[in-house]
Design a protein around this motif. Structure first.
Motif, PDB file in Angstrom:
ATOM      1  N   ASN A  37      -4.101  10.843  -7.105  1.00  0.00           N
ATOM      2  CA  ASN A  37      -3.240   9.840  -6.478  1.00  0.00           C
ATOM      3  C   ASN A  37      -3.125   8.598  -7.365  1.00  0.00           C
ATOM      4  N   TYR A  41      -1.475  -1.977  -6.098  1.00  0.00           N
ATOM      5  CA  TYR A  41      -2.067  -2.894  -5.120  1.00  0.00           C
ATOM      6  C   TYR A  41      -2.144  -4.292  -5.737  1.00  0.00           C
ATOM      7  N   LYS A  67      -3.333   5.510   4.140  1.00  0.00           N
ATOM      8  CA  LYS A  67      -3.118   5.314   2.702  1.00  0.00           C
ATOM      9  C   LYS A  67      -4.083   6.201   1.918  1.00  0.00           C
ATOM     10  N   ASP A  68      -3.512   6.948   0.974  1.00  0.00           N
ATOM     11  CA  ASP A  68      -4.296   7.930   0.227  1.00  0.00           C
ATOM     12  C   ASP A  68      -5.372   7.269  -0.635  1.00  0.00           C
ATOM     13  N   THR A  69      -5.030   6.143  -1.255  1.00  0.00           N
ATOM     14  CA  THR A  69      -5.983   5.478  -2.151  1.00  0.00           C
ATOM     15  C   THR A  69      -7.271   5.159  -1.407  1.00  0.00           C
TER      16      THR A  69
HETATM   17  C1  LIG Z   1       3.746  -4.123  -6.588  1.00  0.00           C
HETATM   18  C2  LIG Z   1       3.202  -3.560  -5.307  1.00  0.00           C
HETATM   19  C3  LIG Z   1       2.019  -4.055  -4.800  1.00  0.00           C
HETATM   20  C4  LIG Z   1       1.461  -3.540  -3.608  1.00  0.00           C
HETATM   21  N1  LIG Z   1       0.310  -4.078  -3.140  1.00  0.00           N
HETATM   22  C5  LIG Z   1      -0.237  -3.585  -2.010  1.00  0.00           C
HETATM   23  C6  LIG Z   1      -1.473  -4.121  -1.529  1.00  0.00           C
HETATM   24  O1  LIG Z   1      -2.071  -5.025  -2.118  1.00  0.00           O
HETATM   25  N2  LIG Z   1      -1.987  -3.568  -0.397  1.00  0.00           N
HETATM   26  C7  LIG Z   1      -1.381  -2.536   0.259  1.00  0.00           C
HETATM   27  O2  LIG Z   1      -1.896  -2.071   1.276  1.00  0.00           O
HETATM   28  N3  LIG Z   1      -0.212  -2.000  -0.197  1.00  0.00           N
HETATM   29  C8  LIG Z   1       0.355  -2.492  -1.313  1.00  0.00           C
HETATM   30  N4  LIG Z   1       1.532  -1.960  -1.794  1.00  0.00           N
HETATM   31  C9  LIG Z   1       2.098  -0.787  -1.117  1.00  0.00           C
HETATM   32  C10 LIG Z   1       1.430   0.515  -1.584  1.00  0.00           C
HETATM   33  O3  LIG Z   1       1.519   0.675  -2.981  1.00  0.00           O
HETATM   34  C11 LIG Z   1       2.145   1.709  -0.890  1.00  0.00           C
HETATM   35  O4  LIG Z   1       1.903   1.639   0.512  1.00  0.00           O
HETATM   36  C12 LIG Z   1       1.728   3.051  -1.448  1.00  0.00           C
HETATM   37  O5  LIG Z   1       2.552   4.058  -0.897  1.00  0.00           O
HETATM   38  C13 LIG Z   1       0.286   3.399  -1.117  1.00  0.00           C
HETATM   39  O6  LIG Z   1       0.038   4.650  -1.708  1.00  0.00           O
HETATM   40  P1  LIG Z   1      -1.194   5.570  -1.350  1.00  0.00           P
HETATM   41  O7  LIG Z   1      -1.044   6.004   0.107  1.00  0.00           O
HETATM   42  O8  LIG Z   1      -1.018   6.706  -2.310  1.00  0.00           O
HETATM   43  O9  LIG Z   1      -2.430   4.780  -1.586  1.00  0.00           O
HETATM   44  C14 LIG Z   1       2.128  -2.485  -2.935  1.00  0.00           C
HETATM   45  C15 LIG Z   1       3.329  -1.989  -3.442  1.00  0.00           C
HETATM   46  C16 LIG Z   1       3.871  -2.531  -4.614  1.00  0.00           C
HETATM   47  C17 LIG Z   1       5.174  -2.003  -5.160  1.00  0.00           C
END
Ligand SMILES: Cc1cc2nc3c(=O)[nH]c(=O)nc-3n(C[C@H](O)[C@H](O)[C@H](O)COP(=O)(O)O)c2cc1C
Length: 212
Positions: A37, A41, A67-69
């Motif tokens: 993944n 963030y 959220k996957d992370t």
């Molecule tokens: C530049 C940027 C910064 C982001 N920062 C955050 C953050 O700090 N916290 C958060 O929960 N989501 C943040 N997001 C949204 C996540 O990247 C997004 O929900 C993503 O799909 C999570 O992927 P995952 O489920 O694979 O972890 C951000 C998105 C972008 C484009």
């Protein structure tokens, strides 16, 4: 104007609009079953030298999807923070949709996953700085339904492209880190200036400066 966060619809947009610019952690992780993944963030920073510690904060859910992370890090206790620089900003953005867990965002973004040395999660080859991290703890913030997990991680190995570091000095004109503003807005960090920090010298306070 004064804002009471508890009484202001959409306060999150004000908060992310005033705490700027933010660095972006491009977090690579891997599930216990081996699904890779990658996601950005920007609630992210370094908070301690010894132990070398970084934090980032993830909402628990994106809509109804976990959220996957955060799930991967809680499962495995490991991850990599890759620094987002201008050359990979568009690729970073392409990974931010709420893809199902079995989608590999490295492929979506056209980025190269290279093995890490200590943790199982791969690094992003195109990022000039990769920090292999072990989970210290996740601090839960907020009420059910709006929870964030504040991930506290210890850096166990830092990879940096040779042309960016000279001794202890980082060349920011070469690194070109991207700054996050609010919503879809970002900034370049090439326009820099210097401020020399004063040193407190009690014996000279109140005395005229030499060149007065
Ligand atoms: C530049 C940027 C910064 C982001 N920062 C955050 C953050 O700090 N916290 C958060 O929960 N989501 C943040 N997001 C949204 C996540 O990247 C997004 O929900 C993503 O799909 C999570 O992927 P995952 O489920 O694979 O972890 C951000 C998105 C972008 C484009």
């Amino acid at each position: 104007m004064k804002i009471d966060p508890g009484n202001f619809e959409g306060f999150n947009r004000v908060l992310t609009g005033v705490v700027v610019p933010r660095p972006i952690a491009f977090v690579s992780s891997i599930s216990a079953s081996g699904l890779v993944n990658l996601a950005p963030y920007s609630f992210f920073n370094a908070v301690s030298y010894d132990p070398p510690t970084i934090v980032f904060s993830s909402s628990r859910h994106a809509g109804r999807k976990a959220k996957d992370t955060l799930a991967n890090i809680e499962e495995t206790g490991e991850f990599v923070v890759n620094i987002v620089v201008d050359d990979i900003a568009a690729a970073m953005n392409s990974t931010a949709a709420e893809y199902p867990a079995d989608v590999d965002e490295f492929q979506i973004a056209g980025l190269t996953a290279v093995p890490s040395e200590i943790v199982r999660a791969p690094r992003v080859a195109e990022s000039p700085v990769n920090m292999e991290c072990r989970l210290n703890q996740v601090v839960n913030l907020g009420k059910e339904g709006h929870q964030h997990g504040l991930v506290i991680g210890e850096i166990v190995l830092l990879h940096i492209r040779d042309d960016i570091i000279d001794g202890h000095r980082i060349n920011h004109q070469r690194l070109k880190p991207t700054g996050r503003l609010a919503g879809n807005m970002y900034c370049y960090t090439a326009d820099t200036y210097e401020l020399v920090r004063p040193v407190y010298q009690p014996e000279t306070v109140g005395e005229p400066a030499d060149n007065a």
